[in-house]
Scaffold this motif. Structure first.
Motif, PDB file in Angstrom:
ATOM      1  N   MET A   1       5.430 -13.263  -9.236  1.00 24.11           N
ATOM      2  CA  MET A   1       5.934 -12.768  -7.984  1.00 24.11           C
ATOM      3  C   MET A   1       6.466 -13.985  -7.216  1.00 24.11           C
ATOM      4  O   MET A   1       5.615 -14.306  -6.591  1.00 24.11           O
ATOM      5  N   GLN A   2       7.656 -15.002  -6.697  1.00 28.16           N
ATOM      6  CA  GLN A   2       7.489 -15.804  -5.827  1.00 28.16           C
ATOM      7  C   GLN A   2       8.594 -14.810  -4.425  1.00 28.16           C
ATOM      8  O   GLN A   2       9.187 -13.713  -4.327  1.00 28.16           O
ATOM      9  N   ALA A   3       7.764 -15.378  -3.515  1.00 29.54           N
ATOM     10  CA  ALA A   3       8.405 -14.832  -2.241  1.00 29.54           C
ATOM     11  C   ALA A   3       9.816 -15.189  -2.131  1.00 29.54           C
ATOM     12  O   ALA A   3       9.766 -16.493  -2.662  1.00 29.54           O
ATOM     13  N   THR A   4      11.101 -14.464  -1.442  1.00 30.04           N
ATOM     14  CA  THR A   4      12.220 -15.128  -1.001  1.00 30.04           C
ATOM     15  C   THR A   4      12.370 -16.101   0.276  1.00 30.04           C
ATOM     16  O   THR A   4      13.547 -16.492  -0.093  1.00 30.04           O
ATOM     17  N   SER A   5      11.659 -15.946   1.373  1.00 35.60           N
ATOM     18  CA  SER A   5      11.416 -17.563   1.338  1.00 35.60           C
ATOM     19  C   SER A   5      10.235 -18.066   2.469  1.00 35.60           C
ATOM     20  O   SER A   5       9.547 -17.518   1.995  1.00 35.60           O
ATOM     21  N   ASP A   6      10.380 -18.768   2.881  1.00 36.69           N
ATOM     22  CA  ASP A   6       8.745 -19.680   3.273  1.00 36.69           C
ATOM     23  C   ASP A   6       8.113 -19.408   4.062  1.00 36.69           C
ATOM     24  O   ASP A   6       7.142 -18.498   4.739  1.00 36.69           O
ATOM     25  N   VAL A   7       8.802 -17.721   5.831  1.00 34.74           N
ATOM     26  CA  VAL A   7       8.983 -17.077   6.364  1.00 34.74           C
ATOM     27  C   VAL A   7       7.954 -15.911   5.303  1.00 34.74           C
ATOM     28  O   VAL A   7       6.376 -15.585   5.406  1.00 34.74           O
ATOM     29  N   ASP A   8       8.512 -15.982   4.451  1.00 32.67           N
ATOM     30  CA  ASP A   8       7.657 -15.031   3.390  1.00 32.67           C
ATOM     31  C   ASP A   8       6.336 -15.345   3.022  1.00 32.67           C
ATOM     32  O   ASP A   8       5.076 -14.203   2.570  1.00 32.67           O
ATOM     33  N   GLN A   9       6.313 -15.955   2.886  1.00 37.25           N
ATOM     34  CA  GLN A   9       4.835 -17.095   2.071  1.00 37.25           C
ATOM     35  C   GLN A   9       4.093 -17.222   3.045  1.00 37.25           C
ATOM     36  O   GLN A   9       2.821 -16.766   2.373  1.00 37.25           O
ATOM     37  N   THR A  10       3.433 -16.861   3.813  1.00 35.79           N
ATOM     38  CA  THR A  10       2.840 -16.907   5.145  1.00 35.79           C
ATOM     39  C   THR A  10       2.112 -14.886   5.716  1.00 35.79           C
ATOM     40  O   THR A  10       1.690 -15.200   6.473  1.00 35.79           O
ATOM     41  N   CYS A  11       3.344 -14.345   5.481  1.00 38.10           N
ATOM     42  CA  CYS A  11       2.940 -13.013   5.462  1.00 38.10           C
ATOM     43  C   CYS A  11       2.427 -12.733   4.809  1.00 38.10           C
ATOM     44  O   CYS A  11       3.078 -12.186   3.645  1.00 38.10           O
ATOM     45  N   GLY A  12       1.240 -12.036   5.126  1.00 41.55           N
ATOM     46  CA  GLY A  12       0.567 -11.035   3.980  1.00 41.55           C
ATOM     47  C   GLY A  12       1.569  -9.563   3.930  1.00 41.55           C
ATOM     48  O   GLY A  12       1.126  -9.074   2.531  1.00 41.55           O
ATOM     49  N   MET A  13       2.005  -8.837   4.649  1.00 41.37           N
ATOM     50  CA  MET A  13       2.817  -7.925   4.603  1.00 41.37           C
ATOM     51  C   MET A  13       3.730  -7.843   2.947  1.00 41.37           C
ATOM     52  O   MET A  13       3.650  -7.416   2.321  1.00 41.37           O
ATOM     53  N   SER A  14       4.511  -8.665   3.088  1.00 41.47           N
ATOM     54  CA  SER A  14       5.480  -9.303   2.596  1.00 41.47           C
ATOM     55  C   SER A  14       5.229  -9.736   1.150  1.00 41.47           C
ATOM     56  O   SER A  14       5.446  -9.524   0.457  1.00 41.47           O
ATOM     57  N   ILE A  15       3.976 -10.321   0.608  1.00 46.92           N
ATOM     58  CA  ILE A  15       3.335 -10.823  -0.295  1.00 46.92           C
ATOM     59  C   ILE A  15       2.169  -9.555  -0.801  1.00 46.92           C
ATOM     60  O   ILE A  15       3.491  -8.571  -2.209  1.00 46.92           O
ATOM     61  N   ALA A  16       1.991  -8.316   0.125  1.00 44.90           N
ATOM     62  CA  ALA A  16       1.720  -7.397  -0.482  1.00 44.90           C
ATOM     63  C   ALA A  16       3.155  -6.542  -0.817  1.00 44.90           C
ATOM     64  O   ALA A  16       3.366  -5.927  -2.206  1.00 44.90           O
ATOM     65  N   ILE A  17       4.105  -6.258   0.135  1.00 47.04           N
ATOM     66  CA  ILE A  17       5.215  -5.652  -0.607  1.00 47.04           C
ATOM     67  C   ILE A  17       6.284  -5.978  -1.863  1.00 47.04           C
ATOM     68  O   ILE A  17       6.845  -5.080  -2.783  1.00 47.04           O
ATOM     69  N   ASP A  18       6.162  -7.075  -2.105  1.00 51.23           N
ATOM     70  CA  ASP A  18       6.535  -7.857  -3.215  1.00 51.23           C
ATOM     71  C   ASP A  18       5.996  -7.614  -4.609  1.00 51.23           C
ATOM     72  O   ASP A  18       5.753  -7.271  -5.413  1.00 51.23           O
ATOM     73  N   VAL A  19       4.012  -7.097  -4.318  1.00 52.63           N
ATOM     74  CA  VAL A  19       3.479  -6.684  -5.736  1.00 52.63           C
ATOM     75  C   VAL A  19       3.499  -5.181  -5.577  1.00 52.63           C
ATOM     76  O   VAL A  19       3.556  -4.964  -6.850  1.00 52.63           O
ATOM     77  N   VAL A  20       3.529  -4.623  -4.811  1.00 52.50           N
ATOM     78  CA  VAL A  20       3.657  -3.019  -5.055  1.00 52.50           C
ATOM     79  C   VAL A  20       4.468  -2.418  -4.632  1.00 52.50           C
ATOM     80  O   VAL A  20       4.795  -0.840  -4.832  1.00 52.50           O
TER      81      VAL A  20
END
Length: 112
Positions: A1-20
């Motif tokens: 799953m790809q993060a939606t922006s460069d900021v999302d790629q550096t934020c662990g919470m965004s990564i986790a939310i993308d997964v669950v």
């Protein structure tokens, strides 16, 4: 799953939310934490989820690396889903959230 922006790629919470994130993925984590399970068993445990939505969520979680799909060469074919080591570590991380919900259940439900 790809993060939606460069900021999302550096934020662990965004990564986790993308997964669950979404209505069913955390519920799926709960079911899969019990051990390998077949599609029909998952569907029975998650009342209200359609086959289409369940299959889509499982595919997304497999693509994220947290779910393993095992196809057995049998007739009829048998498929089991389980957590990968990455999924197991995520399940451990989600346990405090479940504990918080259990601890504050009455206070939250009394506000509804």
């Amino acid at each position: 799953m790809q993060a939606t922006s460069d900021v999302d790629q550096t934020c662990g919470m965004s990564i986790a939310i993308d997964v669950v994130g979404g209505k069913w993925k955390m519920h799926l984590m709960w079911v899969l934490a019990e051990g390998p399970v077949r599609f029909g068993q998952i569907r029975r445990k998650l009342d209200g989820v359609s086959e289409k939505v369940l299959a889509e969520n499982l595919r997304q979680m497999e693509a994220s690396g947290v779910v393993h799909r095992e196809l057995y060469a049998e007739v009829p074919p048998r498929v089991e889903y389980s957590l990968t080591p990455l999924g197991e570590s995520l399940s451990v991380a989600l346990k405090p959230l479940e504990d918080w919900g259990d601890q504050h259940r009455d206070a939250i439900l009394s506000r509804e």
